[in-house]
Design a protein around this motif. Sequence first.
Motif, short mmCIF file in Angstrom:
data_model
loop_
_atom_site.label_atom_id
_atom_site.label_comp_id
_atom_site.label_asym_id
_atom_site.label_seq_id
_atom_site.Cartn_x
_atom_site.Cartn_y
_atom_site.Cartn_z
N LYS A 23 -12.78 0.91 4.34
CA LYS A 23 -11.71 1.68 3.70
C LYS A 23 -11.38 1.12 2.31
O LYS A 23 -11.02 1.86 1.40
CB LYS A 23 -10.44 1.68 4.56
CG LYS A 23 -10.64 2.17 5.97
CD LYS A 23 -10.40 3.65 6.07
CE LYS A 23 -10.50 4.13 7.49
NZ LYS A 23 -11.71 4.88 7.77
N ASN A 46 -7.08 7.63 4.51
CA ASN A 46 -8.00 6.51 4.60
C ASN A 46 -7.58 5.32 3.74
O ASN A 46 -7.63 4.18 4.18
CB ASN A 46 -9.43 6.94 4.24
CG ASN A 46 -10.11 7.63 5.39
OD1 ASN A 46 -9.90 7.29 6.55
ND2 ASN A 46 -10.91 8.62 5.09
N LYS A 49 -4.86 3.22 5.15
CA LYS A 49 -5.24 2.27 6.20
C LYS A 49 -5.94 1.04 5.61
O LYS A 49 -6.21 0.08 6.32
CB LYS A 49 -6.18 2.94 7.20
CG LYS A 49 -5.52 4.03 8.01
CD LYS A 49 -6.54 4.72 8.91
CE LYS A 49 -5.93 5.95 9.54
NZ LYS A 49 -6.81 7.10 9.47
N GLY A 89 0.59 5.77 4.87
CA GLY A 89 0.32 4.47 5.48
C GLY A 89 0.84 3.33 4.62
O GLY A 89 2.00 3.31 4.21
N ARG A 90 -0.02 2.39 4.30
CA ARG A 90 0.40 1.21 3.53
C ARG A 90 0.75 1.51 2.08
O ARG A 90 1.32 0.66 1.40
CB ARG A 90 -0.69 0.13 3.59
CG ARG A 90 -0.83 -0.45 4.97
CD ARG A 90 -1.77 -1.64 4.97
NE ARG A 90 -1.94 -2.14 6.33
CZ ARG A 90 -3.11 -2.44 6.85
NH1 ARG A 90 -4.20 -2.32 6.15
NH2 ARG A 90 -3.18 -2.88 8.09
N GLN A 110 6.34 2.47 8.36
CA GLN A 110 5.26 2.01 7.50
C GLN A 110 5.67 0.79 6.69
O GLN A 110 4.85 -0.08 6.43
CB GLN A 110 4.82 3.14 6.54
CG GLN A 110 3.99 4.22 7.21
CD GLN A 110 4.82 5.16 8.08
OE1 GLN A 110 6.00 5.32 7.90
NE2 GLN A 110 4.17 5.79 9.04
N GLU A 113 4.89 -2.80 7.75
CA GLU A 113 3.54 -3.33 7.56
C GLU A 113 3.34 -4.04 6.21
O GLU A 113 2.31 -4.65 5.98
CB GLU A 113 2.51 -2.17 7.62
CG GLU A 113 2.55 -1.38 8.91
CD GLU A 113 2.02 -2.15 10.10
OE1 GLU A 113 0.99 -2.83 9.95
OE2 GLU A 113 2.66 -2.08 11.16
#
Length: 167
Positions: A23, A46, A49, A89-90, A110, A113
Amino acid sequence: QLSCLVKMVTLHGIPEDLESYPKELLLFLSPSDYAATGSCVQYVANIGKANLDVLQRESPQRQQLLLEALACLKIPGTQVNEENAEILGRLVCDLGGEYIRSSGGNLLKQLTECESFLPEQEEAIRSVISSGNTTFGPPEAWSALTLNELSGLIPVFDHSILQKIPE
């Protein structure tokens, strides 16, 4: 190394099996490069992640990725819904304090993380948590399970939040 690998992999165009590569490789492509093999939403999901820390925080490249992701998801203002937060995501780790405030609790999952926060992000997280207007409710109603879910944010909590959490 990754940028070199991208040059090798894309020498003859974007490969069809781009999904099978790490990724982190995608961080060196743009959504338009990726468009040939899938949707920009898939690309954003993608890179969300990926380990974003292979790019320096606040680097132009990382800021550009965030801008392209927001444009792809058609997020016009600073409010991010839960579905888009999941896709980002991140990438939410790079959103400014105004996004965190406007989105209420939608980003908290999220944000747990993230490796670190800027002061304005910390302030916004405390503001959202203190409001109690999240799926987690006010700190007074939290259980050990809630604390476990929010464990990545605990270092951001100040005394006013911590003292409200039941023993």
